[in-house]
Design an enzyme around this catalytic site. Structure first.
Site, short mmCIF file in Angstrom:
data_model
loop_
_atom_site.label_atom_id
_atom_site.label_comp_id
_atom_site.label_asym_id
_atom_site.label_seq_id
_atom_site.Cartn_x
_atom_site.Cartn_y
_atom_site.Cartn_z
N LEU A 19 0.94 -1.13 -0.09
CA LEU A 19 -0.03 0.04 0.01
C LEU A 19 0.81 1.18 -0.15
O LEU A 19 0.32 2.26 -0.02
CB LEU A 19 -1.06 0.11 1.31
N SER A 20 2.26 1.02 -0.06
CA SER A 20 3.03 2.35 0.04
C SER A 20 2.86 3.25 -1.11
O SER A 20 3.14 4.66 -0.81
CB SER A 20 4.55 1.77 0.23
N LYS A 71 15.53 -5.89 4.44
CA LYS A 71 15.74 -5.03 5.41
C LYS A 71 17.11 -5.02 6.10
O LYS A 71 17.56 -3.88 6.41
CB LYS A 71 14.65 -4.94 6.62
N ASN A 158 8.45 -17.56 19.32
CA ASN A 158 8.36 -17.89 17.94
C ASN A 158 8.48 -19.57 17.60
O ASN A 158 8.80 -20.21 18.61
CB ASN A 158 9.34 -17.28 17.55
N ARG A 159 7.47 -19.70 16.57
CA ARG A 159 7.18 -21.19 16.38
C ARG A 159 8.76 -21.93 16.13
O ARG A 159 9.13 -23.05 16.70
CB ARG A 159 6.69 -21.31 15.10
N THR A 160 9.68 -21.10 15.67
CA THR A 160 10.99 -21.57 15.51
C THR A 160 12.04 -21.05 16.37
O THR A 160 12.35 -20.10 16.29
CB THR A 160 11.67 -21.36 13.94
N TYR A 229 -2.76 -5.94 8.88
CA TYR A 229 -4.07 -5.01 8.52
C TYR A 229 -4.96 -5.24 7.64
O TYR A 229 -6.14 -4.65 7.21
CB TYR A 229 -3.63 -3.59 8.29
N GLY A 250 -2.34 -3.34 12.22
CA GLY A 250 -1.14 -2.51 11.97
C GLY A 250 -1.14 -1.37 10.98
O GLY A 250 -0.08 -0.85 10.44
P1 ATR Z 1 8.20 -9.91 8.93
O1 ATR Z 1 9.34 -9.20 8.50
O2 ATR Z 1 6.81 -9.33 8.54
O3 ATR Z 1 8.09 -10.18 10.54
P2 ATR Z 1 9.08 -12.68 8.53
O4 ATR Z 1 10.59 -12.07 8.58
O5 ATR Z 1 8.67 -13.47 7.23
O6 ATR Z 1 8.21 -11.33 8.39
O7 ATR Z 1 8.34 -13.07 9.96
C1 ATR Z 1 7.39 -14.00 9.81
C2 ATR Z 1 6.94 -14.55 11.37
O8 ATR Z 1 5.76 -15.49 11.32
C3 ATR Z 1 8.21 -15.46 11.71
O9 ATR Z 1 8.34 -15.33 13.42
C4 ATR Z 1 7.48 -16.88 11.53
O10 ATR Z 1 7.88 -18.04 12.35
P3 ATR Z 1 9.02 -18.91 12.10
O11 ATR Z 1 10.35 -18.12 12.26
O12 ATR Z 1 8.90 -20.06 12.92
O13 ATR Z 1 9.12 -19.17 10.47
C5 ATR Z 1 5.92 -16.31 11.77
N1 ATR Z 1 5.08 -17.45 11.26
C6 ATR Z 1 4.82 -17.63 10.07
N2 ATR Z 1 3.92 -18.49 9.83
C7 ATR Z 1 3.59 -19.05 10.96
C8 ATR Z 1 2.89 -20.23 11.52
N3 ATR Z 1 2.04 -21.00 10.53
N4 ATR Z 1 2.58 -20.43 12.68
C9 ATR Z 1 3.48 -19.49 13.67
N5 ATR Z 1 4.34 -18.81 13.24
C10 ATR Z 1 4.39 -18.42 12.00
#
Ligand code: ATR
Length: 289
Positions: A19-20, A71, A158-160, A229, A250
């Site tokens: 949307l920028s 970034k 975080n998931r990971t 958003y 957001g």
């Molecule tokens: P941004 O710059 O917008 O933060 P990103 O760097 O791609 O985008 O980060 C996405 C985030 O969403 C990460 O924390 C990711 O978790 P992982 O590090 O485990 O990949 C999280 N994310 C994406 N899909 C997910 C899911 N299905 N369940 C939980 N976390 C998820």
């Protein structure tokens, strides 16, 4: 003779839904300046030549935004970083001088804080929980640790797990992370004690995405902030509202980071009437009006 337009734009991949352009072209129109904001979708392998071109004195590009996934990647291509971008370790705004010097800024972090101010929410002494450890989490976690009126605690899940640990190890080299704790489950976020929950993950973007937290833990008196958003209300925000919590998405952060980027490019404050035009254009484009 037609005056040559100054070009601004955003680099990232994918960019289709950004949307920028709407936000900044509305500003240029309100300011009545001959400028245009464009999308520059780039593959990683194109970055080098793109930045080389930027250095040409006949380039008409004078400012850029940077989004996922570049970034951090763009930093080596810049001449300098302002202190905040240096601390955060990520750049979302580049100013290009007449002499083609490139300076990196981060406006995501102050953009988030500006939206919290608009919402009348002070983080000082509060317990905060963050979901996710990507680029947005980096900016938000950094700003919450750097500001003088610091929160009491920040828990981040975080998931990971390896990714959140890496983020914390990296930020530790830059500033004090004594209030931050990485936890290994959503339960450990202690949401009952939490004043501000921030979702920085992409979970919620798709209509049938689940909510990552248990609704029973959401409560009145807390602010639930979802960086997503579109849709306007994710499953998390719906459940939070139902539980009596305050909610925000957001779009406000997107707006403020854009205003701050524009102020860096223009090297001056932007008038309220221009900001109103930007916000209206954004809300129209996001189908909020
Ligand atoms: P941004 O710059 O917008 O933060 P990103 O760097 O791609 O985008 O980060 C996405 C985030 O969403 C990460 O924390 C990711 O978790 P992982 O590090 O485990 O990949 C999280 N994310 C994406 N899909 C997910 C899911 N299905 N369940 C939980 N976390 C998820």
């Amino acid at each position: 003779m037609e005056e040559q337009k100054a070009i601004y734009g955003i680099i990232g991949n994918p960019l289709k839904h950004s949307l920028s352009p709407i936000l900044h072209n509305a500003a240029f129109k309100a300011l009545a300046v001959p400028a245009e904001y464009r999308l520059f979708p780039l593959e990683e392998g194109q970055l080098e030549s793109f930045f080389q071109e930027l250095r040409n004195t006949d380039s008409s590009i004078f400012g850029l935004n940077v989004t996922v996934p570049y970034k951090e990647t763009v930093i080596p291509y810049l001449d300098s970083l302002n202190p905040l971008a240096q601390q955060v370790g990520a750049v979302n705004t580049i100013v290009i001088s007449e002499k083609r010097k490139l300076t990196g800024y981060n406006t995501d972090a102050p953009g988030f804080m500006a939206h919290l101010i608009e919402l009348n929410f002070s983080v000082e002494g509060k317990n905060i929980a963050i979901l996710g450890a990507g680029g947005s989490a980096r900016a938000i976690l950094s700003t919450l640790c750097i500001i003088p009126d610091r929160p009491r605690s920040i828990r981040i899940y975080n998931r990971t797990t390896a990714r959140v640990n890496e983020l914390i190890e990296d930020l530790k080299k830059r500033f004090d992370l004594d209030i931050v704790e990485a936890v290994i489950s959503v339960d450990d976020l202690n949401l009952r004690e939490c004043d501000l929950l921030i979702n920085t993950t992409s979970v919620g973007m798709k209509r049938d995405d689940p909510c990552l937290v248990d609704e029973d833990l959401l409560h009145p008196g807390m602010l639930v902030y979802d960086l997503i958003y579109r849709p306007k209300e994710t499953a998390l925000l719906k459940l939070a509202k139902h539980a009596g919590a305050l909610t925000a998405n957001g779009l406000g952060m997107l707006f403020y980071q854009g205003v701050l980027s524009l102020e860096h490019w223009a090297d001056t404050r932007i008038d309220d009437n221009v900001k109103i035009a930007m916000r209206q254009a954004l809300e129209r484009a996001a189908h909020y009006e």
